[in-house]
Scaffold this motif. Structure first.
Motif, short mmCIF file in Angstrom:
data_model
loop_
_atom_site.label_atom_id
_atom_site.label_comp_id
_atom_site.label_asym_id
_atom_site.label_seq_id
_atom_site.Cartn_x
_atom_site.Cartn_y
_atom_site.Cartn_z
N LEU A 1 35.18 34.87 31.87
CA LEU A 1 33.99 34.04 31.98
C LEU A 1 32.86 34.83 32.63
O LEU A 1 33.10 35.65 33.52
N SER A 2 31.65 34.54 32.25
CA SER A 2 30.49 35.21 32.85
C SER A 2 30.29 34.73 34.29
O SER A 2 30.69 33.62 34.65
N GLN A 3 29.67 35.56 35.08
CA GLN A 3 29.36 35.18 36.47
C GLN A 3 28.44 33.97 36.50
O GLN A 3 28.52 33.17 37.42
N THR A 4 27.59 33.84 35.51
CA THR A 4 26.69 32.68 35.45
C THR A 4 27.49 31.38 35.38
O THR A 4 27.21 30.43 36.11
N ILE A 5 28.47 31.33 34.51
CA ILE A 5 29.30 30.13 34.37
C ILE A 5 30.14 29.93 35.61
O ILE A 5 30.23 28.81 36.14
N ILE A 6 30.74 30.98 36.12
CA ILE A 6 31.56 30.87 37.34
C ILE A 6 30.73 30.33 38.50
O ILE A 6 31.17 29.47 39.25
N SER A 7 29.49 30.81 38.64
CA SER A 7 28.66 30.36 39.76
C SER A 7 28.28 28.88 39.63
O SER A 7 28.08 28.20 40.64
N LEU A 8 28.20 28.36 38.41
CA LEU A 8 27.92 26.94 38.21
C LEU A 8 29.05 26.06 38.75
O LEU A 8 28.81 24.94 39.20
N TYR A 9 30.27 26.57 38.65
CA TYR A 9 31.45 25.78 39.02
C TYR A 9 32.33 26.53 40.02
O TYR A 9 33.55 26.45 39.96
N LYS A 10 31.72 27.24 40.96
CA LYS A 10 32.51 28.07 41.89
C LYS A 10 33.51 27.25 42.71
O LYS A 10 34.52 27.76 43.16
N TYR A 11 33.25 25.96 42.89
CA TYR A 11 34.14 25.06 43.61
C TYR A 11 35.37 24.68 42.78
O TYR A 11 36.29 24.05 43.28
N ALA A 12 35.37 25.03 41.49
CA ALA A 12 36.41 24.55 40.57
C ALA A 12 37.08 25.69 39.81
O ALA A 12 37.37 25.57 38.63
N THR A 13 37.31 26.82 40.48
CA THR A 13 37.97 27.95 39.81
C THR A 13 39.44 28.01 40.21
O THR A 13 39.79 27.83 41.38
N TYR A 14 40.27 28.27 39.22
CA TYR A 14 41.72 28.27 39.42
C TYR A 14 42.34 29.48 38.72
O TYR A 14 41.76 30.03 37.79
N HIS A 15 43.52 29.87 39.20
CA HIS A 15 44.25 30.97 38.57
C HIS A 15 45.71 30.56 38.39
O HIS A 15 46.19 29.65 39.05
N ILE A 16 46.36 31.24 37.47
CA ILE A 16 47.80 31.08 37.27
C ILE A 16 48.44 32.32 37.87
O ILE A 16 48.17 33.44 37.42
N PRO A 17 49.25 32.15 38.91
CA PRO A 17 49.84 33.32 39.57
C PRO A 17 50.72 34.15 38.62
O PRO A 17 51.47 33.59 37.82
N ILE A 18 50.56 35.46 38.72
CA ILE A 18 51.39 36.41 37.96
C ILE A 18 51.76 37.57 38.88
O ILE A 18 51.13 37.77 39.92
N THR A 19 52.72 38.34 38.48
CA THR A 19 53.11 39.51 39.27
C THR A 19 52.13 40.65 39.03
O THR A 19 51.29 40.58 38.12
N ASP A 20 52.26 41.70 39.79
CA ASP A 20 51.43 42.88 39.63
C ASP A 20 51.86 43.73 38.43
O ASP A 20 51.22 44.74 38.14
N GLU A 21 52.90 43.32 37.75
CA GLU A 21 53.42 44.08 36.62
C GLU A 21 52.51 44.00 35.39
O GLU A 21 52.60 44.83 34.49
N ILE A 22 51.65 42.96 35.32
CA ILE A 22 50.75 42.79 34.18
C ILE A 22 49.34 42.52 34.67
O ILE A 22 49.14 42.07 35.80
N ARG A 23 48.34 42.77 33.81
CA ARG A 23 46.94 42.49 34.16
C ARG A 23 46.63 41.01 34.05
O ARG A 23 45.87 40.45 34.83
#
Length: 181
Positions: free
Chosen positions: A141-163
């Motif tokens: 996602l672009s920084q512009t979109i992320i900054s619009l919803y910075k309160y609502a960003t989520y990730h799916i945890p993964i190991t360091d074995e993959i990007r």
């Protein structure tokens, strides 16, 4: 502790874990949910086809934000979506602003997915109407979109074995978790 397998209880249960049955995920007409998967500038037709099929299976809407890295009429896209593609609840938008203006997601109706977010996906909101927003396979996602919803960003945890996870895998995990809530 109940460890017997029976017709009523096909899987053993114990106090340390919860086994979810299909009935835990059935549609509840008293609490209808509306899910929207939003792909911003997707590049890979087979990911989008798979995501369309997943959306159809989950009863979700699919929104594609241009530019697209493929044609909607692509044989490969339709092949990935199997013979379900024509049933997908699909909207194609010229840009993110047009999507935002028309759909008007509220503050508690948005979950952006980015690998750099601090909050894990299982903490996303559980509102009845929810927009799950994902970036392109190579740029995110672009920084512009992320900054619009910075309160609502989520990730799916993964190991360091993959990007990162494949986009269609990420969408599937997030979409079905949002329905479980």
């Amino acid at each position: 502790m109940d460890t017997a397998r029976t017709a009523e209880n096909p899987l053993p249960r114990n106090n340390s874990s919860r086994i979810y049955m299909e009935s835990d995920f059935k549609y509840n007409p008293d609490r209808p949910v509306e899910r929207h998967v939003v792909l911003v500038e997707p590049e890979v037709h087979w990911n989008t086809g798979n995501i369309g099929r997943t959306c159809l299976g989950a009863g979700a809407f699919l929104h594609l934000i241009k530019p697209l890295g493929f044609s909607i009429e692509s044989r490969e896209l339709k092949r990935a979506g199997l013979d379900y593609w024509h049933k997908v609840k699909l909207s194609v938008w010229d840009d993110f602003d047009s999507f935002q203006e028309k759909m008007a997601p509220q503050k508690d109706e948005v979950a952006l997915f980015t690998k750099n977010a601090a909050t894990p996906f299982w903490s996303m909101p559980s509102s009845d109407r929810l927009f799950l927003i994902f970036g392109s396979e190579t740029k995110g996602l672009s920084q512009t979109i992320i900054s619009l919803y910075k309160y609502a960003t989520y990730h799916i945890p993964i190991t360091d074995e993959i990007r990162c996870l494949n986009l269609s895998t990420t969408v599937g995990i997030a979409l079905y978790e949002s329905l479980r809530s």
